[in-house]
Design a protein around this motif. Structure first.
Motif, PDB file in Angstrom:
ATOM      1  N   GLU A  96       1.008  -1.316   0.330  1.00  0.00           N
ATOM      2  CA  GLU A  96      -0.263  -0.277   0.526  1.00  0.00           C
ATOM      3  C   GLU A  96       1.015   1.463   0.115  1.00  0.00           C
ATOM      4  OE1 GLU A  96      -2.340  -0.503   3.558  1.00  0.00           O
ATOM      5  OE2 GLU A  96      -3.942  -1.230   2.681  1.00  0.00           O
ATOM      6  N   THR A  97       1.637   0.881   0.753  1.00  0.00           N
ATOM      7  CA  THR A  97       3.139   2.028   0.402  1.00  0.00           C
ATOM      8  C   THR A  97       3.360   2.721  -0.779  1.00  0.00           C
ATOM      9  OG1 THR A  97       3.471   1.646   2.992  1.00  0.00           O
ATOM     10  CG2 THR A  97       5.216   3.078   2.207  1.00  0.00           C
ATOM     11  N   PHE A  98       4.016   1.456  -1.007  1.00  0.00           N
ATOM     12  CA  PHE A  98       4.226   1.825  -2.488  1.00  0.00           C
ATOM     13  C   PHE A  98       3.292   2.235  -2.861  1.00  0.00           C
ATOM     14  CE2 PHE A  98       7.203  -2.027  -2.066  1.00  0.00           C
ATOM     15  CZ  PHE A  98       8.736  -1.112  -1.496  1.00  0.00           C
ATOM     16  N   TYR A  99       2.243   1.631  -3.707  1.00  0.00           N
ATOM     17  CA  TYR A  99       1.144   2.383  -4.512  1.00  0.00           C
ATOM     18  C   TYR A  99       0.546   3.679  -4.207  1.00  0.00           C
ATOM     19  CZ  TYR A  99       0.696  -1.842  -6.611  1.00  0.00           C
ATOM     20  OH  TYR A  99       1.239  -2.950  -7.892  1.00  0.00           O
ATOM     21  N   GLU A 100       0.148   3.811  -2.871  1.00  0.00           N
ATOM     22  CA  GLU A 100       0.049   5.546  -2.221  1.00  0.00           C
ATOM     23  C   GLU A 100       1.676   6.664  -3.175  1.00  0.00           C
ATOM     24  OE1 GLU A 100      -1.695   8.307  -1.468  1.00  0.00           O
ATOM     25  OE2 GLU A 100      -2.447   6.607  -0.998  1.00  0.00           O
ATOM     26  N   LYS A 139       1.956   8.574  -6.332  1.00  0.00           N
ATOM     27  CA  LYS A 139       1.071   9.415  -6.029  1.00  0.00           C
ATOM     28  C   LYS A 139       2.740  10.701  -6.570  1.00  0.00           C
ATOM     29  CE  LYS A 139      -2.187   7.820  -4.694  1.00  0.00           C
ATOM     30  NZ  LYS A 139      -3.856   8.826  -3.231  1.00  0.00           N
ATOM     31  N   LEU A 140       3.626  11.488  -5.557  1.00  0.00           N
ATOM     32  CA  LEU A 140       4.633  12.275  -5.286  1.00  0.00           C
ATOM     33  C   LEU A 140       5.430  12.382  -6.591  1.00  0.00           C
ATOM     34  CD1 LEU A 140       5.541  10.738  -1.636  1.00  0.00           C
ATOM     35  CD2 LEU A 140       4.172  12.961  -2.415  1.00  0.00           C
ATOM     36  N   LEU A 141       5.820  11.465  -6.819  1.00  0.00           N
ATOM     37  CA  LEU A 141       6.057  11.527  -9.117  1.00  0.00           C
ATOM     38  C   LEU A 141       5.746  12.292  -9.855  1.00  0.00           C
ATOM     39  CD1 LEU A 141       7.115   7.711  -9.363  1.00  0.00           C
ATOM     40  CD2 LEU A 141       8.650   9.902  -7.882  1.00  0.00           C
ATOM     41  N   SER A 142       4.515  12.442  -9.367  1.00  0.00           N
ATOM     42  CA  SER A 142       4.082  13.232 -10.543  1.00  0.00           C
ATOM     43  C   SER A 142       3.980  14.696  -9.768  1.00  0.00           C
ATOM     44  CB  SER A 142       2.639  12.928 -10.663  1.00  0.00           C
ATOM     45  OG  SER A 142       1.357  12.386 -10.166  1.00  0.00           O
ATOM     46  N   GLU A 143       3.861  14.913  -8.776  1.00  0.00           N
ATOM     47  CA  GLU A 143       3.434  15.740  -8.089  1.00  0.00           C
ATOM     48  C   GLU A 143       4.880  17.307  -8.279  1.00  0.00           C
ATOM     49  OE1 GLU A 143       1.809  14.796  -4.101  1.00  0.00           O
ATOM     50  OE2 GLU A 143       0.244  14.517  -5.272  1.00  0.00           O
ATOM     51  N   ASN A 177       4.886   0.895 -11.760  1.00  0.00           N
ATOM     52  CA  ASN A 177       4.470   1.037 -13.257  1.00  0.00           C
ATOM     53  C   ASN A 177       5.564   1.048 -13.942  1.00  0.00           C
ATOM     54  OD1 ASN A 177       1.444  -0.317 -12.259  1.00  0.00           O
ATOM     55  ND2 ASN A 177       1.452   1.986 -11.902  1.00  0.00           N
ATOM     56  N   GLY A 178       6.444   1.454 -13.845  1.00  0.00           N
ATOM     57  CA  GLY A 178       7.726   1.643 -15.546  1.00  0.00           C
ATOM     58  C   GLY A 178       7.765   3.310 -14.469  1.00  0.00           C
ATOM     59  N   ALA A 179       8.032   3.680 -15.807  1.00  0.00           N
ATOM     60  CA  ALA A 179       8.236   5.266 -16.045  1.00  0.00           C
ATOM     61  C   ALA A 179       6.791   6.132 -16.413  1.00  0.00           C
ATOM     62  CB  ALA A 179       8.970   5.109 -18.388  1.00  0.00           C
ATOM     63  N   ALA A 180       6.390   5.140 -16.062  1.00  0.00           N
ATOM     64  CA  ALA A 180       4.026   5.669 -16.829  1.00  0.00           C
ATOM     65  C   ALA A 180       4.600   6.471 -15.094  1.00  0.00           C
ATOM     66  CB  ALA A 180       3.462   4.749 -17.451  1.00  0.00           C
ATOM     67  N   ASP A 181       4.946   6.410 -14.215  1.00  0.00           N
ATOM     68  CA  ASP A 181       4.609   6.850 -12.614  1.00  0.00           C
ATOM     69  C   ASP A 181       5.340   8.107 -12.458  1.00  0.00           C
ATOM     70  OD1 ASP A 181       4.066   4.294 -11.277  1.00  0.00           O
ATOM     71  OD2 ASP A 181       5.696   3.565 -10.751  1.00  0.00           O
ATOM     72  N   TRP A 182       6.915   8.261 -13.536  1.00  0.00           N
ATOM     73  CA  TRP A 182       6.825   9.657 -13.710  1.00  0.00           C
ATOM     74  C   TRP A 182       5.747  10.925 -14.438  1.00  0.00           C
ATOM     75  CZ3 TRP A 182      10.700  11.806 -10.105  1.00  0.00           C
ATOM     76  CH2 TRP A 182      11.631  10.380 -10.430  1.00  0.00           C
ATOM     77  N   CYS A 209      11.241  -0.337  -9.936  1.00  0.00           N
ATOM     78  CA  CYS A 209      12.621  -0.400  -8.614  1.00  0.00           C
ATOM     79  C   CYS A 209      11.430  -1.377  -7.328  1.00  0.00           C
ATOM     80  CB  CYS A 209      12.365   1.362  -8.178  1.00  0.00           C
ATOM     81  SG  CYS A 209      13.656   2.044  -9.316  1.00  0.00           S
ATOM     82  N   ILE A 210      10.183  -1.321  -7.627  1.00  0.00           N
ATOM     83  CA  ILE A 210       9.725  -1.843  -6.371  1.00  0.00           C
ATOM     84  C   ILE A 210       9.873  -3.154  -6.041  1.00  0.00           C
ATOM     85  CG2 ILE A 210       7.804  -2.948  -8.698  1.00  0.00           C
ATOM     86  CD1 ILE A 210       5.578  -2.797  -5.929  1.00  0.00           C
ATOM     87  N   SER A 211      10.789  -3.957  -7.118  1.00  0.00           N
ATOM     88  CA  SER A 211      11.137  -5.774  -6.738  1.00  0.00           C
ATOM     89  C   SER A 211      12.790  -5.053  -6.063  1.00  0.00           C
ATOM     90  CB  SER A 211      11.180  -6.267  -7.629  1.00  0.00           C
ATOM     91  OG  SER A 211      12.036  -5.985  -8.910  1.00  0.00           O
ATOM     92  N   PHE A 212      13.034  -4.273  -6.543  1.00  0.00           N
ATOM     93  CA  PHE A 212      14.478  -3.995  -5.710  1.00  0.00           C
ATOM     94  C   PHE A 212      14.721  -3.660  -4.663  1.00  0.00           C
ATOM     95  CE2 PHE A 212      15.181  -3.515 -10.299  1.00  0.00           C
ATOM     96  CZ  PHE A 212      16.109  -3.986 -11.015  1.00  0.00           C
TER      97      PHE A 212
END
Length: 237
Positions: A119-123, A126-130, A156-161, A194-197
């Motif tokens: 849940e922390t990862f998915y939350e 959002k910070l990547l696009s703010e 989700n990869g580069a799309a997260d940005w 990066c989630i797996s790393f």
């Protein structure tokens, strides 16, 4: 010295000296994990209270207490002090009981911990696009992580940005033409998020903590036996 076995006495002293050294090693290992920031800012950009490394902070306290107990045990053995030996025994027993309780709680809430982590990862995505200060600090932490582990984005990869991709793509730019790369918005970037790393980093630190805790249990049981035998022998003088 009548009634007190020299073998037990000096074995107790040597054991406690080694126990004191163990405290130093535990403290050093815990501080190393705590100072190693890989993944911590990404998991917990703003609130240190919910840090996934809270167990490491507890381990730092345990290492400090073990050092003190080792010193008490050494003094109690050399001076044949029942008071110091009793303090050593009680302190060691309390630590052992706390470790058992922590182990039971950890096993009980492991599934909840994994859910909270996801849940922390998915939350945090959002910070990547703010663009606020908290988001920028998080983005800098992830950019450093991306460069080190050759990944891009969080989940989700580069799309997260999102709209910030063009300003931040350098940290996840892929210079090779292998299957590990993908083209996104005209840029060659790493395909792997990066989630797996980050999970691997957290798991590695967790295994170190568990290994230290289990190794300490064996040493603590020996300490309890040695201290009680010497305590009883001193009392029978």
């Amino acid at each position: 010295m009548a009634g007190v076995s020299g073998c037990i006495k000096y074995s107790m002293f040597i054991f406690n000296f080694l126990f004191w050294l163990c405290g130093i090693l535990i403290l050093g290992a815990a501080i190393w994990i705590r100072v190693n920031k890989d993944g911590e800012e990404i998991l917990n950009p703003g609130n240190s209270v919910t840090s996934p490394y809270i167990s490491v902070n507890i381990l730092i306290a345990v290492g400090s207490i073990v050092m003190i107990l080792g010193f008490l045990g050494c003094c109690g053995a050399v001076r044949e002090s029942r008071c110091l030996l009793l303090l050593f025994f009680i302190g060691l027993l309390l630590i052992l009981l706390l470790q058992v309780a922590a182990g039971v709680l950890g096993a009980t809430f492991r599934s909840d911990s994994e859910r909270i982590l996801n849940e922390t990862f998915y939350e945090n995505v959002k910070l990547l696009s703010e663009t606020d200060k908290e988001a920028q600090a998080f983005q800098e932490a992830l950019a450093t992580f991306q460069e080190k582990y050759k990944c891009c984005g969080l989940v989700n990869g580069a799309a997260d940005w999102g709209k910030n991709f063009q300003q931040n793509f350098k940290s996840c730019e892929c210079t090779s033409s292998t299957d590990s790369c993908v083209v996104y918005e005209g840029k060659n970037v790493y395909k792997q998020p990066c989630i797996s790393f980050i999970k691997e980093t957290v798991a590695k630190h967790f295994l170190i903590v568990i290994g230290i805790a289990f190794g300490l249990v064996f040493i603590e049981v020996l300490g309890l036996v040695f201290s009680m035998v010497l305590y009883c022998q001193i009392g029978s003088k």
